[in-house]
Design a protein around this motif. Structure first.
Motif, PDB file in Angstrom:
ATOM      1  N   ALA A  66      -4.820  -0.716   3.281  1.00 27.81           N
ATOM      2  CA  ALA A  66      -3.822  -0.318   4.278  1.00 27.81           C
ATOM      3  C   ALA A  66      -3.177   1.017   3.922  1.00 27.81           C
ATOM      4  CB  ALA A  66      -2.743  -1.392   4.402  1.00 27.81           C
ATOM      5  N   LYS A  67      -2.897   1.782   4.966  1.00 26.98           N
ATOM      6  CA  LYS A  67      -2.148   3.032   4.857  1.00 26.98           C
ATOM      7  C   LYS A  67      -0.883   2.836   5.691  1.00 26.98           C
ATOM      8  CE  LYS A  67      -5.625   5.521   3.049  1.00 26.98           C
ATOM      9  NZ  LYS A  67      -5.889   5.144   1.702  1.00 26.98           N
ATOM     10  N   VAL A  68       0.258   3.012   5.054  1.00 27.42           N
ATOM     11  CA  VAL A  68       1.542   2.784   5.713  1.00 27.42           C
ATOM     12  C   VAL A  68       2.307   4.097   5.794  1.00 27.42           C
ATOM     13  CG1 VAL A  68       3.732   1.524   5.608  1.00 27.42           C
ATOM     14  CG2 VAL A  68       1.615   0.424   4.811  1.00 27.42           C
ATOM     15  N   ASN A  69       2.831   4.391   6.973  1.00 28.70           N
ATOM     16  CA  ASN A  69       3.669   5.572   7.184  1.00 28.70           C
ATOM     17  C   ASN A  69       4.982   5.127   7.810  1.00 28.70           C
ATOM     18  OD1 ASN A  69       1.917   7.828   6.407  1.00 28.70           O
ATOM     19  ND2 ASN A  69       0.644   7.119   8.099  1.00 28.70           N
ATOM     20  N   VAL A 105       5.015   7.931   2.832  1.00 28.97           N
ATOM     21  CA  VAL A 105       3.586   7.942   3.135  1.00 28.97           C
ATOM     22  C   VAL A 105       2.879   7.261   1.978  1.00 28.97           C
ATOM     23  CG1 VAL A 105       1.553   9.367   3.585  1.00 28.97           C
ATOM     24  CG2 VAL A 105       3.791  10.087   4.449  1.00 28.97           C
ATOM     25  N   SER A 106       2.195   6.161   2.253  1.00 27.93           N
ATOM     26  CA  SER A 106       1.544   5.431   1.166  1.00 27.93           C
ATOM     27  C   SER A 106       0.359   6.211   0.610  1.00 27.93           C
ATOM     28  CB  SER A 106       1.099   4.043   1.628  1.00 27.93           C
ATOM     29  OG  SER A 106       0.042   4.137   2.561  1.00 27.93           O
ATOM     30  N   THR A 107       0.112   6.011  -0.686  1.00 22.45           N
ATOM     31  CA  THR A 107      -1.022   6.638  -1.363  1.00 22.45           C
ATOM     32  C   THR A 107      -1.973   5.607  -1.952  1.00 22.45           C
ATOM     33  OG1 THR A 107       0.278   6.826  -3.398  1.00 22.45           O
ATOM     34  CG2 THR A 107       0.245   8.749  -1.917  1.00 22.45           C
ATOM     35  N   GLY A 108      -1.561   4.356  -1.984  1.00 17.87           N
ATOM     36  CA  GLY A 108      -2.423   3.309  -2.525  1.00 17.87           C
ATOM     37  C   GLY A 108      -1.739   1.959  -2.465  1.00 17.87           C
ATOM     38  N   ILE A 109      -2.566   0.927  -2.529  1.00 16.64           N
ATOM     39  CA  ILE A 109      -2.041  -0.436  -2.481  1.00 16.64           C
ATOM     40  C   ILE A 109      -2.880  -1.296  -3.421  1.00 16.64           C
ATOM     41  CG2 ILE A 109      -3.438  -1.010  -0.455  1.00 16.64           C
ATOM     42  CD1 ILE A 109      -1.086  -2.778   0.476  1.00 16.64           C
ATOM     43  N   LYS A 110      -2.205  -2.127  -4.224  1.00 13.03           N
ATOM     44  CA  LYS A 110      -2.907  -2.991  -5.174  1.00 13.03           C
ATOM     45  C   LYS A 110      -2.450  -4.422  -4.999  1.00 13.03           C
ATOM     46  CE  LYS A 110      -3.637   0.449  -8.749  1.00 13.03           C
ATOM     47  NZ  LYS A 110      -3.374   0.865 -10.115  1.00 13.03           N
ATOM     48  N   GLY A 121       3.423   5.262  -2.989  1.00 14.23           N
ATOM     49  CA  GLY A 121       3.458   6.322  -1.994  1.00 14.23           C
ATOM     50  C   GLY A 121       4.422   7.415  -2.378  1.00 14.23           C
ATOM     51  N   ASN A 122       4.558   8.357  -1.482  1.00 15.33           N
ATOM     52  CA  ASN A 122       5.481   9.474  -1.669  1.00 15.33           C
ATOM     53  C   ASN A 122       6.659   9.310  -0.724  1.00 15.33           C
ATOM     54  OD1 ASN A 122       4.002  10.930  -3.669  1.00 15.33           O
ATOM     55  ND2 ASN A 122       2.559  11.524  -2.081  1.00 15.33           N
ATOM     56  N   LEU A 123       7.854   9.314  -1.307  1.00 17.35           N
ATOM     57  CA  LEU A 123       9.084   9.220  -0.534  1.00 17.35           C
ATOM     58  C   LEU A 123       9.722  10.596  -0.480  1.00 17.35           C
ATOM     59  CD1 LEU A 123      11.264   7.446   0.882  1.00 17.35           C
ATOM     60  CD2 LEU A 123      12.331   7.196  -1.371  1.00 17.35           C
ATOM     61  N   THR A 124      10.034  11.038   0.732  1.00 17.86           N
ATOM     62  CA  THR A 124      10.724  12.316   0.914  1.00 17.86           C
ATOM     63  C   THR A 124      12.133  12.028   1.414  1.00 17.86           C
ATOM     64  OG1 THR A 124       8.664  13.458   1.423  1.00 17.86           O
ATOM     65  CG2 THR A 124      10.692  14.549   2.079  1.00 17.86           C
ATOM     66  N   LEU A 125      13.109  12.443   0.609  1.00 17.29           N
ATOM     67  CA  LEU A 125      14.514  12.215   0.907  1.00 17.29           C
ATOM     68  C   LEU A 125      15.292  13.456   0.487  1.00 17.29           C
ATOM     69  CD1 LEU A 125      17.037  10.397   1.523  1.00 17.29           C
ATOM     70  CD2 LEU A 125      16.820   9.538  -0.809  1.00 17.29           C
ATOM     71  N   HIS A 126      16.129  13.944   1.368  1.00 18.93           N
ATOM     72  CA  HIS A 126      16.983  15.090   1.059  1.00 18.93           C
ATOM     73  C   HIS A 126      16.153  16.309   0.642  1.00 18.93           C
ATOM     74  CE1 HIS A 126      20.599  17.027  -0.908  1.00 18.93           C
ATOM     75  NE2 HIS A 126      21.080  16.615   0.254  1.00 18.93           N
ATOM     76  N   GLY A 127      14.970  16.457   1.259  1.00 19.19           N
ATOM     77  CA  GLY A 127      14.105  17.598   1.001  1.00 19.19           C
ATOM     78  C   GLY A 127      13.295  17.507  -0.284  1.00 19.19           C
TER      79      GLY A 127
END
Length: 191
Positions: A66-69, A105-110, A121-127
């Protein structure tokens, strides 16, 4: 002849793979995104994002690919206190005018047990974008009204606000560095 057959086989495989992908869209009426932070080291304050969106794409029924956004409108933050919400939207915290969205944005799932996963995944917060790992519980079923498959995801974890330069004027005696995230999403198949 072998070469033509190989090319045809690869084309058929790629076509099948594309059609095998299933896209799921979050049902906002049955979903919620919350956070909790500790104030003055004694009380927990909860908040939600009222305006958000999420999708999931997977080929496998067990969701291991799965890819989660996820995105949320930072100006939609709500803690049931107008004055505090205004402060959270200011430059001291979300700076909603400058950073109108936060995103994952997810980068992997185990797999991590029956219906359980580690969602990276990568979390973008406050730039600022940083890698994070959340716990995820997945449940599947069929909506009795639409007769369509549905998937429920419960995503939980903790982030450090200092990693994102978030609320840096307010140290841990006033607000905990750790912020607990809890998102419950019901996803309906779109294709």
């Amino acid at each position: 002849m072998k070469k033509i057959f190989s090319v045809a086989a690869v084309a058929l495989f790629m076509q099948t793979a594309v059609f095998a992908q299933t896209t799921y869209k979050v049902d906002k009426a049955h979903s919620r995104v919350t956070f909790t932070i500790t104030h003055l080291a004694v009380s927990d304050v909860d908040g939600v994002f009222k305006d958000f969106d999420a999708t999931m794409v997977a080929e496998k029924a067990d969701l291991t690919d799965a890819k989660v956004n996820f995105t949320a409108n930072t100006a939609s933050v709500n803690t049931d206190n107008d004055k505090r919400d205004g402060h959270l939207k200011s430059e001291d915290f979300f700076d909603a005018a400058k950073y109108p969205t936060l995103a994952f944005v997810s980068t992997g799932i185990k797999p991590a047990g029956a219906g359980k996963f580690k969602l990276a995944g990568n979390l973008t917060l406050h730039g600022v974008t940083k890698p994070v790992v959340f716990d995820m519980l997945a449940r599947t079923g069929v909506n009795p009204m639409s007769k369509q498959p549905v998937t429920g995801l419960k995503v939980t974890g903790t982030i450090k606000r200092s990693d994102f330069g978030f609320g840096s004027k307010y140290g841990s005696p006033m607000l905990s560095d750790e912020v607990t995230i809890a998102a419950n999403g019901e996803f309906a198949k779109t294709n």
